[in-house]
Design a protein around this motif. Structure first.
Motif, PDB file in Angstrom:
ATOM      1  N   UNK A  62      17.539 -51.886  17.587  1.00 60.12           N
ATOM      2  CA  UNK A  62      16.989 -51.801  16.217  1.00 60.12           C
ATOM      3  C   UNK A  62      17.127 -53.153  15.528  1.00 60.12           C
ATOM      4  N   UNK A  63      18.299 -53.774  15.683  1.00 62.77           N
ATOM      5  CA  UNK A  63      18.508 -55.098  15.081  1.00 62.77           C
ATOM      6  C   UNK A  63      17.605 -56.145  15.702  1.00 62.77           C
ATOM      7  N   UNK A  64      17.420 -56.085  17.020  1.00 61.28           N
ATOM      8  CA  UNK A  64      16.658 -57.131  17.738  1.00 61.28           C
ATOM      9  C   UNK A  64      15.148 -56.970  17.611  1.00 61.28           C
ATOM     10  N   UNK A  65      14.695 -55.818  17.137  1.00 69.97           N
ATOM     11  CA  UNK A  65      13.256 -55.558  17.046  1.00 69.97           C
ATOM     12  C   UNK A  65      12.454 -56.635  16.329  1.00 69.97           C
ATOM     13  N   UNK A  66      12.838 -57.081  15.117  1.00 66.22           N
ATOM     14  CA  UNK A  66      12.043 -58.121  14.465  1.00 66.22           C
ATOM     15  C   UNK A  66      11.986 -59.417  15.270  1.00 66.22           C
ATOM     16  N   UNK A  67      13.045 -59.733  15.976  1.00 64.09           N
ATOM     17  CA  UNK A  67      13.048 -60.933  16.820  1.00 64.09           C
ATOM     18  C   UNK A  67      12.068 -60.786  17.971  1.00 64.09           C
ATOM     19  N   UNK A  68      12.060 -59.611  18.602  1.00 59.53           N
ATOM     20  CA  UNK A  68      11.097 -59.376  19.682  1.00 59.53           C
ATOM     21  C   UNK A  68       9.660 -59.480  19.162  1.00 59.53           C
ATOM     22  N   UNK A  69       9.434 -58.880  17.986  1.00 61.52           N
ATOM     23  CA  UNK A  69       8.076 -58.918  17.413  1.00 61.52           C
ATOM     24  C   UNK A  69       7.670 -60.368  17.121  1.00 61.52           C
ATOM     25  N   UNK A  70       8.599 -61.107  16.487  1.00 59.20           N
ATOM     26  CA  UNK A  70       8.307 -62.504  16.103  1.00 59.20           C
ATOM     27  C   UNK A  70       7.993 -63.349  17.335  1.00 59.20           C
ATOM     28  N   UNK A  71       8.775 -63.181  18.390  1.00 57.51           N
ATOM     29  CA  UNK A  71       8.597 -63.988  19.598  1.00 57.51           C
ATOM     30  C   UNK A  71       7.313 -63.599  20.325  1.00 57.51           C
ATOM     31  N   UNK A  72       7.009 -62.292  20.341  1.00 59.00           N
ATOM     32  CA  UNK A  72       5.755 -61.831  20.991  1.00 59.00           C
ATOM     33  C   UNK A  72       4.555 -62.407  20.250  1.00 59.00           C
ATOM     34  N   UNK A  73       4.634 -62.337  18.898  1.00 61.44           N
ATOM     35  CA  UNK A  73       3.527 -62.830  18.056  1.00 61.44           C
ATOM     36  C   UNK A  73       3.330 -64.336  18.272  1.00 61.44           C
ATOM     37  N   UNK A  74       4.455 -65.082  18.295  1.00 69.14           N
ATOM     38  CA  UNK A  74       4.354 -66.551  18.481  1.00 69.14           C
ATOM     39  C   UNK A  74       3.715 -66.874  19.845  1.00 69.14           C
ATOM     40  N   UNK A  75       4.159 -66.163  20.865  1.00 69.02           N
ATOM     41  CA  UNK A  75       3.634 -66.395  22.217  1.00 69.02           C
ATOM     42  C   UNK A  75       2.130 -66.130  22.256  1.00 69.02           C
ATOM     43  N   UNK A  76       1.680 -65.026  21.650  1.00 68.86           N
ATOM     44  CA  UNK A  76       0.247 -64.690  21.678  1.00 68.86           C
ATOM     45  C   UNK A  76      -0.566 -65.603  20.782  1.00 68.86           C
ATOM     46  N   UNK A  77      -0.055 -65.894  19.567  1.00 68.69           N
ATOM     47  CA  UNK A  77      -0.817 -66.761  18.645  1.00 68.69           C
ATOM     48  C   UNK A  77      -0.951 -68.167  19.238  1.00 68.69           C
TER      49      UNK A  77
ATOM     50  N   UNK B  87      15.180 -60.595   6.303  1.00 68.31           N
ATOM     51  CA  UNK B  87      15.347 -61.424   7.509  1.00 68.31           C
ATOM     52  C   UNK B  87      14.254 -61.099   8.520  1.00 68.31           C
ATOM     53  N   UNK B  88      13.880 -59.817   8.611  1.00 67.48           N
ATOM     54  CA  UNK B  88      12.788 -59.434   9.532  1.00 67.48           C
ATOM     55  C   UNK B  88      11.496 -60.138   9.129  1.00 67.48           C
ATOM     56  N   UNK B  89      11.215 -60.119   7.834  1.00 66.81           N
ATOM     57  CA  UNK B  89      10.000 -60.792   7.315  1.00 66.81           C
ATOM     58  C   UNK B  89      10.066 -62.283   7.646  1.00 66.81           C
ATOM     59  N   UNK B  90      11.242 -62.894   7.405  1.00 68.65           N
ATOM     60  CA  UNK B  90      11.426 -64.329   7.676  1.00 68.65           C
ATOM     61  C   UNK B  90      11.161 -64.646   9.146  1.00 68.65           C
ATOM     62  N   UNK B  91      11.736 -63.855  10.041  1.00 74.41           N
ATOM     63  CA  UNK B  91      11.568 -64.125  11.482  1.00 74.41           C
ATOM     64  C   UNK B  91      10.107 -64.003  11.898  1.00 74.41           C
ATOM     65  N   UNK B  92       9.433 -62.966  11.412  1.00 78.53           N
ATOM     66  CA  UNK B  92       8.061 -62.693  11.888  1.00 78.53           C
ATOM     67  C   UNK B  92       7.041 -63.621  11.241  1.00 78.53           C
ATOM     68  N   UNK B  93       7.196 -63.851   9.899  1.00 84.35           N
ATOM     69  CA  UNK B  93       6.148 -64.602   9.180  1.00 84.35           C
ATOM     70  C   UNK B  93       6.556 -66.037   8.848  1.00 84.35           C
ATOM     71  N   UNK B  94       7.831 -66.383   9.105  1.00 84.35           N
ATOM     72  CA  UNK B  94       8.207 -67.795   9.037  1.00 84.35           C
ATOM     73  C   UNK B  94       8.793 -68.275   7.728  1.00 84.35           C
TER      74      UNK B  94
END
Ligand code: SDX
Length: 427
Positions: A386-401, A85-92
């Motif tokens: 710990x659970x929310x970490x991949x979501x934070x990473x995914x959202x930060x990445x989307x905002x910057x990209x 799920x972490x991979x899915x959230x971050x890489x789509x």
């Protein structure tokens, strides 16, 4: 539906385009509002304001729907696992088995935390709240990983994701070990990510440790349920801090601080403290419902209500079912669980809660499961992080990209008009 929104203001008509989302949500694009009208909008708490377009998570508060990248939370909680799920959230996309295996192994490359980070944690008193320690340690990771990530470079971004997933889990458990006066454990690269959480937390040098598979499975599911939730307070904080091009660790650290609040992620700790207080007070749920409804009483029913869900929080339904299963599997008979169920039943029939669409949220039952696993109450919000970490990473990445602009809201000034400075002997 019309393609624009018309605003009549000060005798003039203005037209603004609409933005329509995948699920037909509609936004009025007011990008040109101030330039054309001289006016701004006012929306404390941003209850009616969208901050971004996002492809990560969809939730429908009226229908109680939650999806990560189009997959229902029910499906993911039942069929997936936290790293997938972490991979899915971050890489789509859901990873292939080789991509997932590579992801888990690449995380393992970064599971060693710089030894000098131990000097930082030694500076904290044992009584420090774990969320405060975690926010500080997360920010301190920047000192040992100073190179900021080039978000346009996929390889660099991927490595930053793996590094963050690896080190955050380790330092999160160090906050508990420090409070207990235990030696700080190392990640064991022969074990799975979630199994490592348990060994990092509870393994002692005096003997072997084997995590209970029932607990590992339940934790994996809980981490999935907490993984993302669109533009909630802590995620919006991560985006806001990241929008100034502050680094990923600094942005995540800010998210940890926002999550700590009892109105947000800190609610899972507050729920357990509330249930224990009710238990101590003889289990009189009606008395506490009355307190929650009394405007003169600051007491709120923790774990109830939600800014977006005006129906059941779908996560709460899954967690409630998991609580029964896990406590049964572990042979734990926790009187606090029956108080929670009594409280929920009474609130759902009560006019005050019904008229305000107040239902149990993700925090109402999660703490009961954590407690049954031997996790101390003060660590509950760390598990949320710990659970929310991949979501934070995914959202930060989307905002910057997506090269989103720096966040900088406007205001309406209501202070003093211009006045002359008075020398101190004339005041
Ligand atoms: C999370 O945003 C997210 O997505 C967050 C989250 C995520 O995954 O990131 O889902 C995680 O933070 C879940 C929420 C955890 N917090 C709590 O359980 C704390 C208790 N709940 C509340 O404080 C409250 O419900 C909020 C903060 C969650 C939402 O508050 P809102 O949307 O600002 O609503 P409000 O405060 O304006 O309340 C509306 C009415 C008020 O009454 P009236 O003024 O209309 O008479 O409902 C009442 C409130 O007093 N109310 C409650 C209540 N929650 C709202 N009354 C008693 N107990 C409560 N829990």
């Amino acid at each position: 539906m019309s393609k624009t929104a018309i605003l009549e203001f000060d005798g003039k008509k203005y037209e603004f385009p609409l933005i329509v989302g995948t699920e037909d949500e509609v936004a009025i694009d007011i990008d040109k509002l101030r330039g054309e009208t001289g006016a701004i909008t006012m929306d404390p708490g941003y209850k009616n304001s969208g901050s971004c377009k996002s492809e990560i998570t969809f939730l429908d508060g009226e229908k109680g729907i939650l999806r990560y990248r189009g997959y229902s939370i029910e499906d993911l909680a039942e069929k997936s696992d936290f790293l997938e799920v972490s991979y899915l959230l971050v890489f789509g996309e859901l990873p292939t088995s080789s991509q997932l295996e590579k992801f888990e192994n690449d995380i393992r490359k970064y599971t060693l935390v710089h030894e000098e980070m131990k000097n930082i944690i030694d500076g904290f008193p044992k009584t420090a709240h774990p969320m405060g320690v975690l926010a500080s340690l997360t920010s301190a990771l920047t000192a040992f990983n100073p190179k900021s990530v080039n978000v346009a470079n996929d390889k660099e971004m991927y490595e930053a994701v793996c590094k963050t997933m690896a080190k955050f889990l380790v330092i999160a458990t160090w906050t508990y070990r420090k409070a207990m006066g235990y030696p700080l454990n190392y990640y064991d690269n022969t074990k799975s990510y979630v199994e490592n959480f348990m060994q990092l937390m509870f393994a002692l040098p005096t003997g072997p440790y084997k995590a209970n598979p029932v607990v590992v499975n339940a934790l994996d599911k809980l981490f999935i349920l907490h993984a993302d939730h669109e533009q909630n307070c802590s995620t919006s904080t991560v985006r806001m801090v990241g929008s100034s091009h502050a680094g990923l660790f600094a942005s995540i650290s800010a998210g940890v601080s926002a999550l700590w609040g009892p109105l947000h992620g800190g609610a899972n700790q507050a729920v357990l403290e509330m249930l224990e207080a009710i238990q101590k007070d003889g289990g009189d749920v009606e008395k506490y419902l009355a307190k929650a409804k009394d405007k003169e009483d600051p007491f709120r029913l923790m774990g109830f209500g939600h800014r977006v869900y005006k129906n059941f929080d779908p996560r709460a339904k899954i967690i409630k079912k998991a609580a029964d299963e896990v406590l049964n599997d572990l042979g734990v008979d926790d009187p606090v669980l029956s108080i929670a169920k009594k409280l929920e039943e009474a609130a759902l029939q009560d006019e005050y809660f019904k008229s305000r669409n107040l239902y149990p949220n993700v925090d109402f039952y999660s703490g009961i499961i954590y407690r049954s696993m031997g996790i101390p109450t003060e660590m509950f919000t760390v598990l949320f992080a710990i659970g929310r970490l991949p979501g934070w990473i995914a959202q930060w990445k989307e905002m910057r990209v997506n090269k989103e602009p720096i966040g900088r809201p406007r205001q309406i000034y209501t202070g003093s008009p211009l006045r002359e400075f008075k020398p101190i002997n004339e005041r």
